[in-house]
Every structure is written in structure tokens, then in C-alpha cells.
Design a protein around this motif. Structure first.
Motif, short mmCIF file in Angstrom:
data_model
loop_
_atom_site.label_atom_id
_atom_site.label_comp_id
_atom_site.label_asym_id
_atom_site.label_seq_id
_atom_site.Cartn_x
_atom_site.Cartn_y
_atom_site.Cartn_z
N ILE A 102 47.26 -1.17 -12.92
CA ILE A 102 47.29 -2.30 -11.98
C ILE A 102 46.91 -3.55 -12.78
N ALA A 103 45.63 -3.80 -12.90
CA ALA A 103 45.12 -4.92 -13.71
C ALA A 103 43.61 -4.90 -13.59
N ILE B 10 63.00 -7.15 -6.37
CA ILE B 10 61.73 -7.53 -5.74
C ILE B 10 60.60 -7.44 -6.76
N LYS B 11 60.55 -6.34 -7.51
CA LYS B 11 59.47 -6.17 -8.48
C LYS B 11 59.46 -7.30 -9.50
N LEU B 12 60.62 -7.66 -10.03
CA LEU B 12 60.66 -8.62 -11.12
C LEU B 12 60.72 -10.07 -10.67
N LEU B 13 61.62 -10.39 -9.75
CA LEU B 13 61.81 -11.79 -9.37
C LEU B 13 60.85 -12.27 -8.30
N LEU B 14 60.61 -11.43 -7.29
CA LEU B 14 59.80 -11.88 -6.17
C LEU B 14 58.33 -11.55 -6.31
N SER B 15 58.01 -10.58 -7.12
CA SER B 15 56.61 -10.18 -7.29
C SER B 15 56.07 -10.64 -8.63
N TYR B 16 56.59 -10.12 -9.72
CA TYR B 16 56.05 -10.42 -11.05
C TYR B 16 56.12 -11.90 -11.41
N LEU B 17 57.27 -12.53 -11.23
CA LEU B 17 57.47 -13.89 -11.72
C LEU B 17 56.84 -14.98 -10.84
N GLN B 18 56.29 -14.61 -9.72
CA GLN B 18 55.64 -15.60 -8.85
C GLN B 18 54.16 -15.67 -9.18
N PRO B 19 53.68 -16.84 -9.61
CA PRO B 19 52.29 -16.95 -10.07
C PRO B 19 51.25 -16.82 -8.96
N ALA B 20 51.63 -17.04 -7.73
CA ALA B 20 50.64 -16.92 -6.64
C ALA B 20 51.28 -16.36 -5.40
N ALA C 223 47.94 -15.85 -16.67
CA ALA C 223 46.75 -16.46 -17.27
C ALA C 223 47.17 -17.60 -18.21
N PRO C 224 46.26 -18.51 -18.48
CA PRO C 224 46.57 -19.56 -19.44
C PRO C 224 47.03 -18.94 -20.77
N GLY C 225 48.04 -19.54 -21.35
CA GLY C 225 48.58 -19.02 -22.60
C GLY C 225 49.80 -18.14 -22.43
N ARG C 226 50.03 -17.66 -21.20
CA ARG C 226 51.24 -16.86 -20.95
C ARG C 226 52.42 -17.81 -20.86
N THR C 227 53.47 -17.52 -21.60
CA THR C 227 54.60 -18.43 -21.69
C THR C 227 55.86 -17.82 -21.07
N ALA C 228 56.89 -18.65 -21.01
CA ALA C 228 58.19 -18.16 -20.54
C ALA C 228 58.65 -16.97 -21.40
N ARG C 229 58.37 -17.03 -22.68
CA ARG C 229 58.75 -15.93 -23.58
C ARG C 229 58.12 -14.62 -23.13
N HIS C 230 56.83 -14.64 -22.78
CA HIS C 230 56.16 -13.42 -22.29
C HIS C 230 56.88 -12.88 -21.05
N HIS C 231 57.22 -13.78 -20.14
CA HIS C 231 57.85 -13.35 -18.90
C HIS C 231 59.25 -12.79 -19.14
N THR D 58 49.53 -8.24 -6.58
CA THR D 58 48.08 -8.31 -6.41
C THR D 58 47.49 -9.52 -7.12
N ALA D 59 46.37 -9.98 -6.61
CA ALA D 59 45.66 -11.10 -7.26
C ALA D 59 45.24 -10.72 -8.67
N ALA D 60 44.86 -9.46 -8.86
CA ALA D 60 44.44 -9.01 -10.20
C ALA D 60 45.59 -9.13 -11.19
N ALA D 61 46.78 -8.71 -10.80
CA ALA D 61 47.94 -8.81 -11.69
C ALA D 61 48.34 -10.26 -11.91
N LYS D 62 48.23 -11.07 -10.88
CA LYS D 62 48.55 -12.51 -11.03
C LYS D 62 47.63 -13.13 -12.07
N ARG D 63 46.34 -12.78 -12.03
CA ARG D 63 45.40 -13.31 -13.03
C ARG D 63 45.78 -12.85 -14.43
N LYS D 64 46.23 -11.62 -14.54
CA LYS D 64 46.58 -11.06 -15.86
C LYS D 64 47.89 -11.66 -16.39
N TYR D 65 48.94 -11.66 -15.57
CA TYR D 65 50.26 -12.05 -16.05
C TYR D 65 50.53 -13.54 -16.03
#
Length: 169
Positions: free
Chosen positions: A9-10, A159-169, A74-82, A65-72
Motif C-alpha cells: 500500500i504505502a 481507473i487504476k492508472l488515470l483516475l487513481s494513481y495520476l491524481q495527486p489528491a 511527494a516533492p521531487g516526483r516528476t512526470a518521468r516517474h509517473h 489512499t492518502a498514504a499512496a498519494k503522499r508516496k507517489y
């Protein structure tokens, strides 16, 4: 268990996070197993579909989850990471390789919708990213046909990638 939760999870996942994430993963895998078994596919296809469902259903909830949002995000995470994160999701090609009737064309289309959508979201204005993700996902769903027993795949993948992972909040 905390160490496993930190990886799956995170760090900082709550008890509710764990219940929802693992619950969705197991329920999604069970539903996929039931549908794949009913399709009378070879056992390797059934096993792979079940494992992919475990990852996608669970991951869709994990990434929200808020935990994953904090992880993925976080400051320093770039478009390249995503873009790398989205790019390593090669499940459509595993489906084409093993699932009868799941074409390589469908796999490529699903992959490109997700990765291309992720690229668009990286350059979209912040206020437009959320609705843009929904637009890409709902339009992408109408472009690809897959076997009925895995009709869940494209929506859950997007949903996993576009609507969940890529949304910062």
C-alpha cells in the motif's frame, strides 16, 4: 504486517486502508477467477487473469489512499516517474499472450490509451487534470473490445492508472 503494508500500500496506511485495499484485491480476483473459469480457458490463462485482477483491483484502491498519494506525489516526483510507473503496466500484453480472444491490437490500444493519457495529464493544467483523466478513461472504454469474461479489465486498468494513481489528491 506493517512492513508488508508499506510495500503493498504505502507507509502510513491506516486500518481502513488495509481493509479496503486487500478486500478489493481479493474480491476482484475472486470475481475474475469465477468469470475466467466459466470461460473454460486453459489453466495458465485463468491463473494469470486472476493474478492481474488481484493487482488491478487492489491497486486501484491503493492508489486512491492518502498514504499512496503522499508516496507517489511527494516533492521531487516528476512526470518521468509517473510515465515510467504507467509504462511498466504491461498487463494488456500478458492478456493478449494468454487469454483466448484478447487481441494484440486490443492490448496495444489499451496500453496506448493509458500511457498516452498519462502523458497528456502530465502537461494538462492542474485544474484540468481530473476531468481530463475522466474524459480519456470514458472515451478509451469505447474504443476497445475484449472477451466478455474479462470485460472488467479495461475499466479497472484505466481507473487504476488515470483516475487513481495520476491524481495527486
Amino acid at each position: 504486517m506493517s512492513r508488508i503494508d508499506d510495500v503493498l500500500i504505502a507507509p502510513g496506511a491506516t486500518g481502513v486502508d488495509r481493509l479496503l485495499c486487500y478486500g478489493a484485491a481479493v474480491a476482484g480476483a475472486a470475481l475474475a477467477l469465477h468469470r475466467a473459469s466459466g470461460a473454460h480457458w486453459p489453466w495458465p490463462a485463468v491463473v494469470v487473469v486472476t493474478i492481474i485482477a488481484l493487482d488491478l483491483y487492489g491497486g486501484a484502491v491503493v492508489n486512491a489512499t492518502a498514504a499512496a498519494k503522499r508516496k507517489y506525489h511527494a516533492p521531487g516526483r516528476t512526470a518521468r516517474h509517473h510515465l515510467i510507473f504507467v509504462g511498466i503496466h504491461v498487463q494488456p500484453f500478458l492478456m493478449a499472450w494468454l487469454v483466448p480472444g484478447f487481441t494484440w491490437g486490443a492490448a496495444l490500444a489499451i496500453y496506448l490509451i493509458a500511457w498516452g493519457g498519462a502523458a497528456v495529464l502530465q502537461v494538462a493544467p492542474p485544474g484540468a487534470r481530473h476531468p481530463a483523466a475522466f474524459a480519456i478513461a470514458v472515451l478509451g472504454l469505447t474504443l476497445v473490445t475484449v472477451p466478455q469474461a474479462v470485460a472488467w479489465f479495461t475499466p479497472v486498468f484505466l481507473i487504476k492508472l488515470l483516475l487513481s494513481y495520476l491524481q495527486p489528491a
